[in-house]
Design a protein around this motif. Structure first.
Motif, PDB file in Angstrom:
ATOM      1  N   ALA A  66       1.777  52.872  70.982  1.00  0.00           N
ATOM      2  CA  ALA A  66       1.359  54.113  71.660  1.00  0.00           C
ATOM      3  C   ALA A  66       2.471  54.620  72.572  1.00  0.00           C
ATOM      4  O   ALA A  66       2.736  55.823  72.651  1.00  0.00           O
ATOM      5  CB  ALA A  66       0.081  53.873  72.459  1.00  0.00           C
ATOM      6  N   VAL A  85       5.756  53.954  72.230  1.00  0.00           N
ATOM      7  CA  VAL A  85       6.878  54.408  71.405  1.00  0.00           C
ATOM      8  C   VAL A  85       6.590  55.804  70.876  1.00  0.00           C
ATOM      9  O   VAL A  85       7.473  56.662  70.817  1.00  0.00           O
ATOM     10  CB  VAL A  85       7.147  53.419  70.244  1.00  0.00           C
ATOM     11  CG1 VAL A  85       8.093  54.016  69.220  1.00  0.00           C
ATOM     12  CG2 VAL A  85       7.711  52.114  70.792  1.00  0.00           C
ATOM     13  N   ASN A  86       5.341  56.056  70.500  1.00  0.00           N
ATOM     14  CA  ASN A  86       4.982  57.385  70.007  1.00  0.00           C
ATOM     15  C   ASN A  86       5.221  58.451  71.069  1.00  0.00           C
ATOM     16  O   ASN A  86       5.834  59.484  70.792  1.00  0.00           O
ATOM     17  CB  ASN A  86       3.521  57.410  69.575  1.00  0.00           C
ATOM     18  CG  ASN A  86       3.099  58.792  69.135  1.00  0.00           C
ATOM     19  OD1 ASN A  86       3.709  59.361  68.238  1.00  0.00           O
ATOM     20  ND2 ASN A  86       2.106  59.351  69.791  1.00  0.00           N
ATOM     21  N   GLY A 110       8.829  58.955  71.508  1.00  0.00           N
ATOM     22  CA  GLY A 110       9.423  59.628  70.339  1.00  0.00           C
ATOM     23  C   GLY A 110       9.205  61.123  70.421  1.00  0.00           C
ATOM     24  O   GLY A 110      10.102  61.926  70.176  1.00  0.00           O
TER      25      GLY A 110
END
Lengths: 293, 358
Positions: free
Chosen positions: A248, A250-251, A254
């Motif tokens: 979550a 990293v998303n 990103g």
């Protein structure tokens, strides 16, 4: 969340609003999709403070603050832009020396609706006549994602402090003690309150903020940490849940990267103007009206 | 083919290509202008400065330029066209199967030509899908759930109408379904890119492969969780790959997650041409690495063999492409003639790595 005075409150008791104090309040406002402070993201373009005239000094007198901000793209979700504008207004108005904050969103396809709606304190669905509904469900969805991502750092801090996986899975809000713990630390009571372990407080506090916003602190289950679906879990599931909470985060990071790059290309010197093409065809609804004549 | 310093050859299938027309003459709605400008922001945001195009070049580049970009320096061996219609914005469509066929039919041995459907088109849409199968023998479809169609601003893959079309795909042997689930593109609705509807469709049609284009960004978490449970869900790396240019660390994290949740057999490289150009992107991808920290955190391998799969072998598997036979064929096909690649493939079709000196 907490009603304890913060350093900013203390600094503002002399009844003067400083840009630093405003900035500190704005720093608590996040871009909901990235769960990152709008100050850190450099969205805030301008802060102006107009001190209350001494003659007006009365019970409800206070300074007026103007804040202007810009987002990475002109077509950032209007719902997200709206949330940031409302949160910014509320954050600044929470300063005891401020009577009123005025917010301006710049360079956005809906800058007018949002600026007007927020300053006139309209609900979202009134500011946008074609909106499907309010922004509350969108806010909740993003708060849930932020809660999940923040849980990663919070559980990481507790594991680092020496809690076992089982203890992390079982810990509840009432096992946490901030008040008597040393500065920057939280005490976590384990083994039925027999032993306290000290951990880094900041990630836990950040987690509590979103746990509170999503309602997991006052549902029927006592477990503080949950799966992304808000279910409690066992010690042997800690590993998997931690992989999901990592994901979550990293998303969100990103997406932050994508926004950041778009922001740069948007502000490049040789960027062609956005949609000001000469003779741009009109939207079909306007055409329809023309046809009807 | 990409050839490493050690002489290792990587056969490249670019799984996400367009031949679009966003010329001003083709735009009929302001949305069409916003759309291409938004694409252009993504282009400049993630392209090395010296490789950036002008907006005019970007609007309409044509088949010759495209062939040159793909094959001129042998960046790509084969490509898969993914159409995007946007008929509400563009008079002749933005990037239709007909547009794509212009190049695909010039070099049929080099391209896979995918079709598309829109369940909101009903019976006429069904006939159109049959026509695409008959005329082009399509093996896959690109689906654009955020596309406008009259009053509708999007559709769901798990709707009843959509299931009827997926049923038809299954009947016709159109096995590869490529739903676009990626970053919001102005003026399309962000929620129409939500990846959640892939879950039900993938469970209901285990005989089909669902290649989620753009790995669900900004919902990578939802995508990975669905893919971890549905073995017929794949990830298309268009948009994710160019992050390697200016944001290598972030790219490493995303690759780490994808390899962790999906493994190395379910990821497909795509340039999204002309959003980005494989003439530099393939190399950037090949050179990208995970940091030691990321390596340790994710416990996955992003070495040569993984890249070989992502750059070509996984797509070859989905589209029944025999890579060795293709290498042989490419020693003397039209692309090789037109772009002077005979030496490139002659070396390649040899007997593998040179034997060591005794």
């Amino acid at each position: 969340m907490s009603s304890e005075p913060t350093p900013a409150d203390a600094a503002s008791t002399d009844a003067v609003t400083t840009p630093g104090a405003v900035r500190e309040r704005l720093d608590r406002v996040t871009d909901p999709e990235l769960d990152t402070s709008i100050v850190e993201l450099d969205y805030v373009e301008e802060i102006e403070i107009e001190a209350a005239a001494a003659a007006d000094a009365g019970d409800d007198a206070g300074d007026e603050v103007f804040v202007a901000f810009t987002l990475p793209t002109a077509w950032c979700s209007p719902a997200f832009a709206w949330m940031m504008a409302v949160d910014a207004r509320e954050a600044v108005e929470s300063l005891p020396t401020v009577a009123r904050a005025e917010i301006e969103l710049r360079d956005h396809m809906h800058e007018r609706e949002i600026t007007r709606g927020v300053n006139e304190r309209l609900p979202f669905e009134e500011a946008f006549s074609d909106a499907d509904g309010g922004v509350e469900s969108v806010r909740l969805e993003l708060d849930r994602k932020a809660r999940t991502a923040r849980q990663h750092d919070a559980t990481g801090a507790l594991l680092d402090a020496g809690l076992t996986r089982e203890q992390v899975a079982e810990v509840s809000r009432s096992d946490l003690e901030f008040a008597d713990a040393p500065e920057g630390r939280v005490r976590v009571w384990v083994r039925d309150g027999a032993v306290a372990v000290e951990a880094d407080a900041e990630p836990v506090e950040r987690y509590l903020e979103k746990a509170d916003a999503t309602g997991v602190l006052d549902d029927e289950q006592s477990e503080l940490f949950r799966t992304p679906e808000e279910e409690p879990f066992d010690g042997d599931e800690v590993e998997l849940v931690r992989r999901r909470t990592r994901l979550a985060g990293v998303n969100m990071g990103g997406q932050g990267t994508v926004c950041d790059a778009l922001n740069e290309s948007r502000h490049a010197e040789d960027r062609p103007p956005l949609s000001t093409r000469e003779g741009a065809p009109v939207a079909p609804d306007k055409e329809d009206r023309a046809d009807a004549d | 083919m990409y050839v490493t310093d050690d002489g290792e050859e990587i056969f490249v299938i670019d799984s996400h290509l367009h031949l679009w027309d966003a010329s001003e003459e083709n735009i009929t709605h302001e949305g069409g202008e916003q759309f291409i400008q938004c694409f252009y922001d993504y282009h400049t945001g993630f392209t090395p400065e010296e490789k950036q195009w002008s907006l005019d070049e970007y609007r309409q580049y044509g088949a010759d330029r495209m062939a040159d970009d793909l094959f001129g320096n042998a960046a790509v061996d084969m490509g898969i066209f993914q159409p995007t219609y946007l008929n509400d914005f563009y008079a002749e469509g933005f990037n239709t199967i007909g547009d794509n066929a212009e190049l695909a039919e010039r070099y049929p041995e080099r391209f896979v030509l995918n079709g598309r459907f829109d369940p909101r088109d009903g019976e006429a849409g069904m006939r159109e899908l049959e026509r695409q199968k008959e005329e082009y023998d399509i093996q896959g479809v690109k689906l654009y759930t955020a596309e406008w169609n009259g009053d509708s601003k999007g559709w769901r893959l798990d709707s009843e109408e959509s299931f009827e079309f997926l049923e038809k795909c299954s009947e016709l042997g159109i096995e590869n379904i490529h739903p676009h689930k990626g970053p919001t593109i102005r003026p399309l609705n962000r929620d129409a890119f939500d990846v959640a509807d892939v879950d039900d469709a993938a469970t209901s049609f285990p005989e089909l492969n669902f290649v989620v284009e753009h790995v669900g960004l900004p919902r990578l978490d939802d995508f990975c969780w669905i893919a971890a449970q549905e073995p017929n869900v794949y990830g298309g790396l268009a948009v994710a790959a160019p992050l390697a240019v200016h944001r290598p660390r972030k790219f490493g994290e995303i690759m780490g997650e994808l390899l962790f949740w999906l493994g190395e057999d379910r990821l497909l490289f795509g340039s999204d041409y002309a959003l980005w150009n494989p003439d530099w992107l393939v190399e950037t991808f090949m050179e990208a690495e995970l940091t030691d920290e990321q390596q340790e955190e994710y416990g996955v391998d992003f070495g040569l063999e993984t890249k070989r799969k992502i750059l070509g072998e996984n797509a070859a598997e989905l589209y029944d492409i025999d890579i060795e036979a293709k290498k042989e064929q490419f020693r003397s096909d039209d692309v090789t003639e037109d772009f002077g690649l005979a030496d490139h493939y002659a070396d390649a079709a040899g007997t593998g790595p040179a034997p060591a000196d005794d």
